[in-house]
Design a protein around this motif. Structure first.
Motif, PDB file in Angstrom:
ATOM      1  N   TYR A 129       0.831  -1.208   0.000  1.00  0.00           N
ATOM      2  CA  TYR A 129       0.000   0.000   0.000  1.00  0.00           C
ATOM      3  C   TYR A 129       0.862   1.253   0.000  1.00  0.00           C
ATOM      4  O   TYR A 129       1.874   1.323   0.671  1.00  0.00           O
ATOM      5  N   SER A 140       0.136   5.663  -0.176  1.00  0.00           N
ATOM      6  CA  SER A 140      -0.787   6.787  -0.345  1.00  0.00           C
ATOM      7  C   SER A 140      -0.068   8.021  -0.864  1.00  0.00           C
ATOM      8  O   SER A 140      -0.584   9.123  -0.812  1.00  0.00           O
ATOM      9  N   SER A 181       1.788   7.862  -7.590  1.00  0.00           N
ATOM     10  CA  SER A 181       0.975   6.660  -7.684  1.00  0.00           C
ATOM     11  C   SER A 181       1.532   5.698  -8.720  1.00  0.00           C
ATOM     12  O   SER A 181       2.112   6.099  -9.710  1.00  0.00           O
ATOM     13  N   ARG A 228      -9.348   1.587  -7.745  1.00  0.00           N
ATOM     14  CA  ARG A 228      -8.094   1.507  -6.995  1.00  0.00           C
ATOM     15  C   ARG A 228      -7.559   2.902  -6.681  1.00  0.00           C
ATOM     16  O   ARG A 228      -7.070   3.161  -5.567  1.00  0.00           O
ATOM     17  N   LYS A 229      -7.697   3.801  -7.639  1.00  0.00           N
ATOM     18  CA  LYS A 229      -7.156   5.148  -7.436  1.00  0.00           C
ATOM     19  C   LYS A 229      -7.962   5.942  -6.411  1.00  0.00           C
ATOM     20  O   LYS A 229      -7.394   6.573  -5.510  1.00  0.00           O
ATOM     21  N   ARG A 258      -7.395   5.077  -2.774  1.00  0.00           N
ATOM     22  CA  ARG A 258      -6.010   5.088  -2.309  1.00  0.00           C
ATOM     23  C   ARG A 258      -5.813   5.923  -1.044  1.00  0.00           C
ATOM     24  O   ARG A 258      -5.114   5.501  -0.117  1.00  0.00           O
ATOM     25  N   ASN A 315      -6.850  -1.461  -0.393  1.00  0.00           N
ATOM     26  CA  ASN A 315      -7.222  -0.113   0.032  1.00  0.00           C
ATOM     27  C   ASN A 315      -8.478  -0.125   0.895  1.00  0.00           C
ATOM     28  O   ASN A 315      -8.543   0.544   1.933  1.00  0.00           O
TER      29      ASN A 315
END
Length: 535
Positions: free
Chosen positions: A206, A208, A212, A252-253, A256, A295
């Motif tokens: 992961y 953040s 990205s 997914r974005k 995040r 996420n």
């Protein structure tokens, strides 16, 4: 307060009196039925009533146990509201949910649930079977072969293009770790009522950060319909693979870094759609689906929902045979879900332990690290410790003491050493010699965290064991422990001192000594219970 005009005396146009009566009732009474309406998760999906004995099945769904028994006896698998079919092969009693239902009933004044009648549930399930058979028959005979062939002739052929992933190659992405300092990787061996160590709370896959790994042309507005779970669910189930891929990348974005969005999107509908993406044969769809799941799993409010949605079995399948990057995210997701206490038993029963053990040999450092941390948190549960022993985990873990995973492997070994079955397996596997050899090496290299965990594991093995002295003597334990007593940290020195006292006094003979009391530490032990980062 609500006022109703029921009857009263009033003068009408023809001179007659009309009678009216006022009725006053409490507003709370009007909404009582609404307040006592149970949450949907308290109701059995089959019977629709408040569950008396909730159980979790292999697919992660929760049912009333009688409903499961009836379905298994009738060999019937219903289609649930989200379109999925449950797997009744394994049944786990959900004690936490049963307690929650009881607490809700008491707090709202609702009647406590009672055990449903088997015959009533059987009648209901037979009606479902009849309805299901009729629907299947309608679908089977709705179109004849002639109609299908005619439709194919009238429609032009569909040209499918390969959906190119928008995920940047892993090789050019800086490797990011989210592990804490070594001082946080110590364990509290053989001390009861100690909470899990908070040394890691996020999977290493992961990130953040602004840099990205995902490249998407347009960023969805979290406040728009793009962020709605229905929108995502529809797109995720699209027959157009490219559309499906773009949707899962977008999901997914947006999950995040937005914590509130992660909670609002984690609905049964979206999780069901995401589960189908985990089963996809397209690597880009599967990889981004598992990453989006990681996420979502970061929020504590989501962890239990995800496991109950039936997503763990396909997640385990990804860890077993998915693409390398999918396996990284699958290990991270299992680690994240294992942080929730109520998930530990279910994840173990659903078969995650052996794949996680195998993943310790993965070529990916992220997969190895997150798998080891998942095993650590899962091994805090007694039933999982017993399963790991039966799976032969002890020899696997001992063989990895000379690898980069040694620190995390030692955490799992400390948990196993705290149980009788694990202690016997470790002593039978020559763990004492292996650990003292490791301790001798760490005395030279001065890796403090590993030294402390090695001493903690040995301390657990020495507690209440008559075999420890002979094994420790053969491993030349005294000279190693003296080095720790002189040069180790305060925590390691104290435990080394206690083991030296035990070995020395037994060698000298003399009066009978309560060694269990010495190893237990007496009053000094309470000093170590105040912090989860202490021995």
């Amino acid at each position: 307060m609500l006022v109703e005009f029921v009857n009263c005396e009033d003068m009408v146009g023809n001179g007659k009196l009309r009678r009216w009566r006022f009725s006053i009732r409490s507003a709370s009474a009007a909404t009582k039925s609404e307040k006592t309406k149970p949450p949907d998760e308290f109701l059995c999906p089959i019977s629709g009533v408040l569950m008396f004995e909730p159980v979790v099945v292999s697919s992660g769904h929760t049912f009333e146990k009688t409903s499961v028994d009836v379905c298994k006896d009738l060999k019937f698998v219903p289609i649930l509201a989200d379109g999925s079919r449950p797997d009744f092969s394994t049944v786990i009693f959900n004690l936490a949910l049963k307690k929650a239902i009881g607490s809700w009933s008491v707090s709202t004044g609702a009647d406590l649930p009672c055990r449903p009648d088997y015959s009533s549930i059987e009648d209901l399930v037979r009606k479902m079977m009849a309805s299901s058979s009729q629907n299947e028959g309608d679908l089977r005979f709705r179109d004849s072969e002639r109609d299908l062939l005619k439709g194919m002739a009238e429609k032009p052929p569909v040209i499918l293009t390969h959906a190119v992933t928008q995920l940047n190659p892993r090789s050019i992405i800086p490797h990011r770790h989210f592990y804490s300092s070594s001082s946080e990787e110590s364990v509290l061996a053989n001390v009861p009522d100690t909470p899990p160590l908070p040394f890691v709370t996020r999977p290493s896959c992961y990130s953040s950060s602004a840099s990205s790994e995902i490249v998407v042309d347009e960023s969805p507005d979290p406040n728009s319909s793009t962020s709605d779970d229905q929108h995502f669910s529809t797109k995720l189930l699209s027959l157009d693979v490219f559309e499906q891929e773009q949707c899962v990348i977008s999901l997914r974005k947006v999950t995040r870094a937005d914590e509130e969005l992660r909670v609002s999107l984690c609905t049964p509908r979206l999780l069901s759609a995401l589960r189908q993406c985990l089963l996809s044969r397209y690597a880009a769809v599967q990889t981004n689906a598992v990453a989006a799941l990681v996420n979502l799993s970061l929020e504590n409010a989501n962890k239990l929902k995800i496991v109950r949605s039936g997503i763990v079995p396909p997640l385990i399948d990804v860890l077993k045979g998915g693409p390398a990057e999918s396996q990284e995210h699958a290990a991270g997701a299992l680690f994240s879900l294992a942080l929730e206490e109520d998930n530990k038993t279910a994840i173990g029963v659903l078969g995650a332990l052996q794949p996680l053990l195998h993943a310790l040999h993965s070529d990916s450092e992220r997969t190895r690290n997150d798998s080891a941390l998942a095993l650590y948190h899962l091994s805090l549960n007694k039933s999982n410790r017993d399963k790991l022993v039966r799976l032969g985990a002890v020899s696997t873990l001992l063989s990895m003491l000379e690898t980069s995973l040694a620190g995390r492997v030692l955490l799992v070994l400390c948990n196993l050493a705290a149980s009788n079955e694990g202690k016997s397996a470790l002593l039978d596997s020559n763990a004492v010699e292996c650990l003292f050899r490791k301790l001798r090496t760490e005395n030279v290299n001065s890796t403090e965290a590993i030294r402390e965990n090695t001493v903690a594991c040995l301390y657990s093995l020495s507690h209440g064991s008559m075999r420890f002295k002979g094994l420790a003597k053969a491993a030349r334990a005294a000279e190693v422990l003296r080095v720790v007593e002189e040069n180790g940290s305060e925590r390691a020195r104290e435990k080394a001192k206690r083991m030296l006292m035990m070995l020395r006094e037994r060698d000298e003979g003399g009066e009978s000594v309560d060694w269990d009391a010495i190893l237990e530490g007496g009053a000094s032990q309470a000093r170590y219970r105040g912090s989860s980062t202490e021995f």
